[in-house]
Design a protein around this motif. Sequence first.
Motif: not given
Length: 190
Positions: A47-53, A58-59
């Motif tokens: 659901a995160a809008a930003e790829a980095w988040y 996930r990590n």
Amino acid sequence: MKVYLAGPDVFLPEAAAMAAEKKRLCALHGLEGVFPTDPRPDPAADAAAEAWYAIYLRNEAHIRACDALVANLTPFRGPSADAGTVYELGFMRALGRPVLGYSNAAADFASRTRHFLGPEARRNEAGRWVDGEGLALEEFGLADNLMIDGGIRAAAGLLVRRDVPEAARWTDLAGFEACLQALARLRQGG
């Protein structure tokens, strides 16, 4: 035993090949390797809008799902280990699980820092090494910042330091294998 494979290996040109090789070596020791780029369903990450988040979430989910962590602490873009790897190692240590690490640079942190700083590194009037701003350098003969070495030691882990040819800096896995051997012994109760 699931092992999170922390390190800057995700930035290698052949990151997928490194992931496959590390997982293969884990399997040889009866362990299951989990690479940071492995898929992991995570509703919050999805659901995160930003790829980095999403990557961060996930990590973190991977780390929580693993029983131990082996970190590639080879200096990355400077005299110290990759900052993200160090965070992951500390996170796993805070979970009370085994943490181990290896570095393909045997020189101690102070020597690498002085080399990195070049002429800015100097001794102050008290004889301590300082940087261009007069800030003291750590001089304990450790592989990296004392919190990294200390966290591994407090976890009864292993920190392997070895010099390898520059061309093999990111591909030599002998230190990694030594960590896997230690984890396999730990898993077997010895």
